[in-house]
Design a protein around this motif. Structure first.
Motif, PDB file in Angstrom:
ATOM      1  N   LYS A 166       1.192  -1.654  -0.305  1.00 29.23           N
ATOM      2  CA  LYS A 166      -0.459   0.099  -0.411  1.00 29.23           C
ATOM      3  C   LYS A 166       0.787   1.418   0.152  1.00 29.23           C
ATOM      4  N   ALA A 167       2.367   0.971   0.968  1.00 27.32           N
ATOM      5  CA  ALA A 167       3.045   2.685   0.602  1.00 27.32           C
ATOM      6  C   ALA A 167       3.290   2.480  -0.388  1.00 27.32           C
ATOM      7  N   PHE A 168       3.958   1.438  -1.256  1.00 30.01           N
ATOM      8  CA  PHE A 168       4.645   1.478  -2.259  1.00 30.01           C
ATOM      9  C   PHE A 168       3.767   1.508  -4.104  1.00 30.01           C
ATOM     10  N   ILE A 169       1.756   1.019  -3.832  1.00 32.60           N
ATOM     11  CA  ILE A 169       2.066   1.678  -4.675  1.00 32.60           C
ATOM     12  C   ILE A 169       0.640   3.421  -5.101  1.00 32.60           C
ATOM     13  N   PRO A 170       1.599   3.692  -6.302  1.00 36.02           N
ATOM     14  CA  PRO A 170       1.363   4.887  -7.096  1.00 36.02           C
ATOM     15  C   PRO A 170      -0.543   4.819  -6.688  1.00 36.02           C
ATOM     16  N   ALA A 171      -1.178   6.216  -6.292  1.00 31.66           N
ATOM     17  CA  ALA A 171      -2.238   7.042  -6.153  1.00 31.66           C
ATOM     18  C   ALA A 171      -2.886   6.456  -7.654  1.00 31.66           C
ATOM     19  N   SER A 172      -1.878   6.614  -8.855  1.00 32.94           N
ATOM     20  CA  SER A 172      -2.657   6.444 -10.398  1.00 32.94           C
ATOM     21  C   SER A 172      -2.790   5.068 -10.838  1.00 32.94           C
ATOM     22  N   ALA A 173      -2.218   3.993  -9.884  1.00 35.82           N
ATOM     23  CA  ALA A 173      -2.842   3.018 -10.078  1.00 35.82           C
ATOM     24  C   ALA A 173      -4.563   2.325 -10.556  1.00 35.82           C
ATOM     25  N   GLY A 174      -5.201   3.475 -10.016  1.00 36.99           N
ATOM     26  CA  GLY A 174      -5.881   3.295  -9.713  1.00 36.99           C
ATOM     27  C   GLY A 174      -7.575   1.809  -9.863  1.00 36.99           C
ATOM     28  N   GLY A 175      -7.926   1.346 -10.392  1.00 38.41           N
ATOM     29  CA  GLY A 175      -8.594   0.156 -10.270  1.00 38.41           C
ATOM     30  C   GLY A 175      -7.595  -1.095  -9.864  1.00 38.41           C
ATOM     31  N   LEU A 176      -6.179  -0.995  -9.925  1.00 32.69           N
ATOM     32  CA  LEU A 176      -5.809  -2.143  -9.700  1.00 32.69           C
ATOM     33  C   LEU A 176      -4.515  -1.972  -8.725  1.00 32.69           C
ATOM     34  N   ALA A 177      -5.265  -1.542  -7.960  1.00 36.98           N
ATOM     35  CA  ALA A 177      -4.602  -1.375  -6.913  1.00 36.98           C
ATOM     36  C   ALA A 177      -5.114  -1.734  -5.036  1.00 36.98           C
ATOM     37  N   PRO A 178      -6.156  -2.062  -5.462  1.00 40.27           N
ATOM     38  CA  PRO A 178      -6.906  -3.492  -4.820  1.00 40.27           C
ATOM     39  C   PRO A 178      -6.697  -4.877  -5.405  1.00 40.27           C
ATOM     40  N   LEU A 179      -6.335  -5.522  -6.531  1.00 35.21           N
ATOM     41  CA  LEU A 179      -5.615  -6.284  -6.785  1.00 35.21           C
ATOM     42  C   LEU A 179      -4.318  -6.795  -6.220  1.00 35.21           C
ATOM     43  N   LEU A 180      -3.259  -5.907  -6.406  1.00 37.62           N
ATOM     44  CA  LEU A 180      -1.638  -5.636  -6.190  1.00 37.62           C
ATOM     45  C   LEU A 180      -2.026  -5.766  -4.008  1.00 37.62           C
ATOM     46  N   LEU A 181      -3.498  -5.129  -3.881  1.00 38.45           N
ATOM     47  CA  LEU A 181      -3.321  -5.090  -2.632  1.00 38.45           C
ATOM     48  C   LEU A 181      -3.802  -6.998  -2.443  1.00 38.45           C
ATOM     49  N   ILE A 182      -4.443  -7.629  -2.453  1.00 37.23           N
ATOM     50  CA  ILE A 182      -4.256  -9.159  -2.590  1.00 37.23           C
ATOM     51  C   ILE A 182      -3.621  -9.333  -3.061  1.00 37.23           C
ATOM     52  N   VAL A 183      -2.893  -9.177  -4.327  1.00 34.10           N
ATOM     53  CA  VAL A 183      -1.304 -10.299  -4.959  1.00 34.10           C
ATOM     54  C   VAL A 183      -0.476 -10.624  -3.239  1.00 34.10           C
ATOM     55  N   ALA A 184      -0.684  -9.045  -2.553  1.00 33.79           N
ATOM     56  CA  ALA A 184       0.842  -8.480  -2.069  1.00 33.79           C
ATOM     57  C   ALA A 184      -0.253  -9.574  -0.554  1.00 33.79           C
ATOM     58  N   LEU A 185      -0.831  -9.873   0.067  1.00 36.53           N
ATOM     59  CA  LEU A 185      -1.598 -10.377   1.083  1.00 36.53           C
ATOM     60  C   LEU A 185      -1.495 -12.132   1.364  1.00 36.53           C
ATOM     61  N   PHE A 186      -1.109 -11.977  -0.449  1.00 35.83           N
ATOM     62  CA  PHE A 186      -1.392 -13.917  -0.312  1.00 35.83           C
ATOM     63  C   PHE A 186      -0.282 -13.986  -0.677  1.00 35.83           C
ATOM     64  N   VAL A 187       0.647 -13.398  -1.160  1.00 41.93           N
ATOM     65  CA  VAL A 187       1.827 -13.818  -0.973  1.00 41.93           C
ATOM     66  C   VAL A 187       2.554 -13.670   0.233  1.00 41.93           C
ATOM     67  N   GLY A 188       3.099 -12.618   0.646  1.00 37.38           N
ATOM     68  CA  GLY A 188       2.971 -12.566   2.124  1.00 37.38           C
ATOM     69  C   GLY A 188       1.773 -13.630   3.306  1.00 37.38           C
ATOM     70  N   GLY A 189       0.989 -14.116   3.041  1.00 39.93           N
ATOM     71  CA  GLY A 189       0.782 -15.135   4.091  1.00 39.93           C
ATOM     72  C   GLY A 189       0.764 -16.995   3.502  1.00 39.93           C
ATOM     73  N   PHE A 190       1.197 -16.937   2.783  1.00 41.83           N
ATOM     74  CA  PHE A 190       1.677 -17.971   1.932  1.00 41.83           C
ATOM     75  C   PHE A 190       2.191 -18.010   1.286  1.00 41.83           C
ATOM     76  N   GLY A 191       2.501 -17.309   0.293  1.00 45.47           N
ATOM     77  CA  GLY A 191       4.353 -17.486  -0.090  1.00 45.47           C
ATOM     78  C   GLY A 191       5.316 -17.697   0.627  1.00 45.47           C
ATOM     79  N   VAL A 192       4.970 -16.068   1.562  1.00 49.35           N
ATOM     80  CA  VAL A 192       6.816 -15.858   1.722  1.00 49.35           C
ATOM     81  C   VAL A 192       7.371 -16.836   3.487  1.00 49.35           C
ATOM     82  N   PRO A 193       6.019 -17.507   4.164  1.00 52.09           N
ATOM     83  CA  PRO A 193       6.583 -18.328   5.016  1.00 52.09           C
ATOM     84  C   PRO A 193       6.302 -19.640   4.135  1.00 52.09           C
TER      85      PRO A 193
END
Length: 336
Positions: free
Chosen positions: A119-146
């Motif tokens: 959320k800190a690095f996603i630019p404001a110009s991302a628009g509708g793509l920002a929620p998808l990127l947040l979901i991907v970040a949650l999935f990667v951080g919760g399942f991928g990284v561990p």
């Protein structure tokens, strides 16, 4: 007078008869049918004895092969029944002394941190793509990284174990040749070998002390350390316990094979180092260039993040990047 002249003749005749009788007595066993019969009987008996000995040796070899095949089949059946790997077992393989609940808590914390960073690095110009990127970040951080971290720890621990296993087998060979029982040799490894070999064999010794058979204890070791080298050790010991044989010689040959495999692995790693470095550079180049362009000229790359066409291009690019990375991984992942 006449009788005196016949005496030499009678004496010569008696001597000839005596010599002929002696010669006949000496030569009779060699010219009689009994001698031929005895030779035939001895030949038949010897042939039959050889056949019986050959059949016995063949039966022993066949029984030994059958026992070896049964042992391998039994180990394969037990492996198939225990194919599912639980989270607790994965944690044990990584050498971590934590509960699965602690792992899930750490995964949740990692997911939150990843989402916050995204959320800190996603630019404001991302628009509708920002929620998808947040979901991907949650999935990667919760399942991928561990899972990635757990896999790396497991691989590092297994490499250390494989590097020291040949030395541990040599300790067993020297102990058996000096007259020590196998249990004492395993206890010696548990005390004097470096980690993680010491802790794993300490577990085997403790399981034996509570009454578990050695073959089953080694089978549990193959579940905690799923390496081909450990499976070789378990198979050799299991076969020796069932069918007998020189355990010291078998383990000595196994130690030589493990050292040759380790040398081959080091050679393959050295020969494939350049290809792996090239694959890493090629895989990191597109996202690296995109990040640098985003930092230096955000308005230049904004259409990729703000327009639907740009989002489609990003999705297609990610798919092709994934395919390329998998192909490169297949090309540099040598099996030996």
């Amino acid at each position: 007078m006449h009788d005196a002249s016949l005496m030499p003749l009678l004496t010569a005749l008696v001597a000839a008869v005596a010599i002929a009788a002696a010669a006949y007595a000496i030569m009779y066993p060699y010219i009689s049918a009994d001698r031929v019969k005895d030779k035939r009987v001895a030949s038949v008996s010897e042939t039959r004895t050889r056949k019986i000995t050959a059949v016995s040796a063949a039966e022993v070899a066949a029984n030994r092969k059958k026992q070896v095949a049964d042992s391998l089949k039994d180990m394969e059946n037990r492996k198939k029944t225990r194919e599912k790997v639980s989270l607790r077992l994965r944690i044990e393989r990584a050498g971590l002394d934590i509960e699965p609940r602690t792992y899930w808590i750490a995964s949740a914390v990692c997911a939150v941190v990843s989402a916050a960073l995204a959320k800190a690095f996603i630019p404001a110009s991302a628009g509708g793509l920002a929620p998808l990127l947040l979901i991907v970040a949650l999935f990667v951080g919760g399942f991928g990284v561990p899972r990635f971290a757990l896999s790396k720890l497991t691989g590092r621990r297994q490499k250390k174990f494989a590097a020291e296993l040949a030395n541990a087998i040599d300790v067993i060979v020297r102990g058996i040749k000096s007259g020590l029982p196998l249990n004492e040799c395993l206890a010696m490894i548990a005390k004097e070998s470096p980690e993680p070999v010491a802790s794993e064999f300490r577990e085997v010794v403790e399981e034996q002390r509570v009454g578990m058979p050695l073959s089953e204890a080694l089978d549990r070791l193959t579940r905690r350390i799923p390496l081909a080298e450990v499976k070789f050790l378990a198979i050799v010991v299991a076969i020796q316990q069932q069918s007998g044989g020189n355990l010291a010689e078998a383990l000595s040959n196994l130690s030589s094979v493990l050292r040759d495999r380790f040398k081959m692995a080091a050679k393959v790693k050295a020969l494939s180092a350049e290809a792996k470095a090239s694959a890493m550079i090629l895989g990191a180049l597109p996202p690296g260039v995109m990040l640098m362009v985003q930092v230096s000229s955000p308005e230049y790359i904004a259409p990729l993040l703000t327009t639907r066409t740009g989002n489609i291009f990003i999705a297609v690019g990610l798919v092709w990047m994934g395919i390329g990375i998998m192909v490169m991984r297949k090309m540099i992942n040598f099996k030996f």
